[in-house]
Enzyme design. Structure first.
Site, PDB file in Angstrom:
ATOM      1  N   GLU A 134     -37.808  13.948  37.406  1.00  0.00           N
ATOM      2  CA  GLU A 134     -36.431  13.257  36.772  1.00  0.00           C
ATOM      3  C   GLU A 134     -35.660  14.057  36.764  1.00  0.00           C
ATOM      4  OE1 GLU A 134     -36.614  10.174  37.045  1.00  0.00           O
ATOM      5  OE2 GLU A 134     -38.091   9.982  36.047  1.00  0.00           O
ATOM      6  N   THR A 152     -34.414  15.399  39.568  1.00  0.00           N
ATOM      7  CA  THR A 152     -34.008  16.933  40.304  1.00  0.00           C
ATOM      8  C   THR A 152     -33.600  16.573  41.452  1.00  0.00           C
ATOM      9  OG1 THR A 152     -35.896  15.471  40.826  1.00  0.00           O
ATOM     10  CG2 THR A 152     -36.289  17.577  39.889  1.00  0.00           C
ATOM     11  N   ASP A 153     -33.562  15.210  42.275  1.00  0.00           N
ATOM     12  CA  ASP A 153     -33.344  14.521  43.852  1.00  0.00           C
ATOM     13  C   ASP A 153     -31.303  14.866  43.844  1.00  0.00           C
ATOM     14  OD1 ASP A 153     -30.956  12.615  41.606  1.00  0.00           O
ATOM     15  OD2 ASP A 153     -32.347  10.917  43.134  1.00  0.00           O
ATOM     16  N   GLY A 203     -30.984  -2.505  33.883  1.00  0.00           N
ATOM     17  CA  GLY A 203     -30.909  -1.133  32.646  1.00  0.00           C
ATOM     18  C   GLY A 203     -31.686  -0.593  32.255  1.00  0.00           C
ATOM     19  N   GLY A 227     -34.365   1.264  33.712  1.00  0.00           N
ATOM     20  CA  GLY A 227     -35.092   2.526  33.891  1.00  0.00           C
ATOM     21  C   GLY A 227     -35.762   2.513  35.139  1.00  0.00           C
ATOM     22  N   LEU A 228     -36.211   0.973  35.572  1.00  0.00           N
ATOM     23  CA  LEU A 228     -36.479   0.604  37.218  1.00  0.00           C
ATOM     24  C   LEU A 228     -35.687   0.584  38.208  1.00  0.00           C
ATOM     25  CD1 LEU A 228     -38.963  -2.078  34.672  1.00  0.00           C
ATOM     26  CD2 LEU A 228     -39.083   0.504  35.226  1.00  0.00           C
ATOM     27  N   SER A 229     -34.343   0.698  38.391  1.00  0.00           N
ATOM     28  CA  SER A 229     -34.183   0.866  39.177  1.00  0.00           C
ATOM     29  C   SER A 229     -33.441  -0.976  40.009  1.00  0.00           C
ATOM     30  CB  SER A 229     -34.224   1.638  40.201  1.00  0.00           C
ATOM     31  OG  SER A 229     -34.179   2.825  40.676  1.00  0.00           O
ATOM     32  N   SER A 243     -30.551  -1.769  40.223  1.00  0.00           N
ATOM     33  CA  SER A 243     -29.424  -1.200  41.225  1.00  0.00           C
ATOM     34  C   SER A 243     -29.747  -1.224  42.562  1.00  0.00           C
ATOM     35  CB  SER A 243     -28.399  -0.869  41.128  1.00  0.00           C
ATOM     36  OG  SER A 243     -29.160   0.172  40.154  1.00  0.00           O
ATOM     37  N   ASP A 268     -34.033   6.742  44.705  1.00  0.00           N
ATOM     38  CA  ASP A 268     -34.652   4.973  43.820  1.00  0.00           C
ATOM     39  C   ASP A 268     -33.937   4.468  45.432  1.00  0.00           C
ATOM     40  OD1 ASP A 268     -34.921   6.334  41.051  1.00  0.00           O
ATOM     41  OD2 ASP A 268     -32.467   5.419  40.580  1.00  0.00           O
TER      42      ASP A 268
HETATM   43  C1  GLA Z   1     -31.482   7.508  38.290  1.00  0.00           C
HETATM   44  C2  GLA Z   1     -30.288   7.457  39.279  1.00  0.00           C
HETATM   45  C3  GLA Z   1     -31.381   9.000  40.484  1.00  0.00           C
HETATM   46  C4  GLA Z   1     -31.986   9.842  39.684  1.00  0.00           C
HETATM   47  C5  GLA Z   1     -32.632   9.549  38.168  1.00  0.00           C
HETATM   48  C6  GLA Z   1     -33.415  10.989  37.150  1.00  0.00           C
HETATM   49  O1  GLA Z   1     -32.736   6.676  38.412  1.00  0.00           O
HETATM   50  O2  GLA Z   1     -30.427   6.808  39.848  1.00  0.00           O
HETATM   51  O3  GLA Z   1     -31.154   9.264  41.742  1.00  0.00           O
HETATM   52  O4  GLA Z   1     -31.499  11.029  39.495  1.00  0.00           O
HETATM   53  O5  GLA Z   1     -31.940   9.200  37.547  1.00  0.00           O
HETATM   54  O6  GLA Z   1     -34.786  10.948  38.489  1.00  0.00           O
END
Ligand code: GLA
Length: 386
Positions: free
Chosen positions: A36, A38-39, A127, A129-131, A133, A177
């Protein structure tokens, strides 16, 4: 579930545009097992795709314009229409910026689009935290490519969808994501090196090991555009600059260098990133050896690091993690960018009821809204459904 949102997207398309779509495309939400924040420092991540996601029904439209309509956006009953040539980052805001941003970034990369109609449905909370978007961007990207006969490799679609999010939506996120949505495969996690783009599919089959990955929706929502995420990213870039490296990724083999940072806050932020990269590599190694249960303590360490050093956790996440751990879970952590969203719990299958009851009871004692509880199963990435 996927068939259901595909049906709804098709029905929505018919109702809004009075025509049949050319097809329906799907992209999943993601769970990040570990790695988390790190990307965007060129580091390692280990996400997998969910079964739930976003379905996009799409077809050609008559004019040089794109209309996006979403069954999730009751406030925009007709959807949002924009001239293809007039797409610019400043003009479109709100939910439509995600799909229209993808049209913009495809065109900016020289791909030719004509008039397009898009209808969107989802079975993924926003929103949380499961992406959601990235799922919306990636399903739209696949749809636009097929509808307009564009042959774009998935690795390039990752970059184009990320660019849409960074430059059109204005969220300074990394590539995790979009990579997860486009590149994951069922029964596997994706070890992604965010600097080189190299990927490795690592086997991940919790059920076969008598384990379960459980998602706890803490009910708290977050937005990656609210400035707090951007500040964390800036801290990482500043720490790298002060240490004379291109990015914190360069410190994977010499984590002690972060001690050279004079500023205690920057030291904690960078400390999280360098230790997190090592936890990802260790976790991938454990998965390669079929030792998923041993990833548990690493998940908990990640949570503590995100809570104490990176400062992105929130009370509902901390309470869920503590309750899960006390009830015997192998490990638990907050997931995603932070400040809201979901917690991931790794536990033996037999303990799932006890662990989830403990979390629900801890929430009830505080008079918080009951948490949402779902099982996360490593699933396939984005694809055409029809
Ligand atoms: C969100 C961002 C990702 C990543 C995470 C944290 O999901 O979209 O690119 O930075 O937060 O790890």
């Amino acid at each position: 579930m996927t068939a259901e949102i595909a049906d709804r997207a098709t029905d929505g398309y018919r109702a809004r545009f009075g025509a049949e779509p050319d097809g329906v495309w799907f992209a999943p939400g993601r769970v990040n097992l570990i790695g988390e924040h790190t990307d965007y420092s060129g580091g390692y991540v280990l996400p997998f795709a969910l079964g739930a996601g976003v379905a996009v029904a799409a077809g050609r439209g008559p004019e040089e314009a794109i209309t996006v309509w979403s069954g999730q956006q009751a406030g925009d009953p007709d959807g949002v229409t924009a001239g293809l040539g007039a797409l610019t980052p400043e003009r479109i805001t709100g939910w439509a910026a995600y799909p229209l941003g993808v049209a913009w970034s495809l065109r900016a990369a020289g791909h030719r689009l004509d008039g397009t109609r898009v209808a969107i449905e989802a079975d993924l909370p926003m929103g949380a935290g499961l992406s959601s978007s990235a799922a919306l961007e990636c399903a739209t990207a696949l749809a636009l490519c097929d509808v307009h006969d564009l042959r774009v490799p998935r690795s390039e679609l990752v970059a184009l969808a990320s660019r849409a999010e960074n430059e059109f939506v204005g969220a300074p996120t990394g590539i995790m994501d979009q990579s997860a949505a486009l590149l994951c495969r069922a029964g596997h996690a994706l070890l992604l090196d965010c600097r080189s783009g190299a990927v490795e599919e690592v086997p991940l089959d919790p059920a076969a090991a008598g384990l379960a990955l459980v998602l706890i929706d803490t009910g708290t929502r977050h937005a990656l555009t609210d400035g707090r995420y951007a500040r964390r990213r800036w801290s990482c870039e500043e720490a790298a600059r002060l240490l004379g490296v291109a990015s914190l990724r360069d410190l994977v083999d010499r984590p002690d260098d972060v001690r050279l940072l004079a500023d205690p806050e920057l030291r904690r932020r960078a400390g999280h990133v360098v230790t997190e990269n090592r936890r990802v590599l260790e976790s991938a190694d454990l998965l390669r050896h079929g030792a998923l249960a041993d990833v548990g303590p690493l998940l908990t360490q990640t949570h503590e690091s995100l809570r104490d050093d990176f400062d992105v956790s929130w009370p509902q996440a901390d309470v869920a993690v503590d309750a899960a751990r006390s009830a015997g879970a192998a490990g638990a952590r907050m997931m995603g960018g932070g400040f809201g969203g979901s917690v991931l719990v790794l536990t033996s299958v037999g303990l799932v009821p006890g662990v989830t009851d403990a979390i629900a009871a801890a929430y009830a004692r505080r008079r918080w809204t009951a948490p949402g509880i779902t099982r996360a199963v490593p699933s396939d990435g984005a694809r055409r459904l029809r």
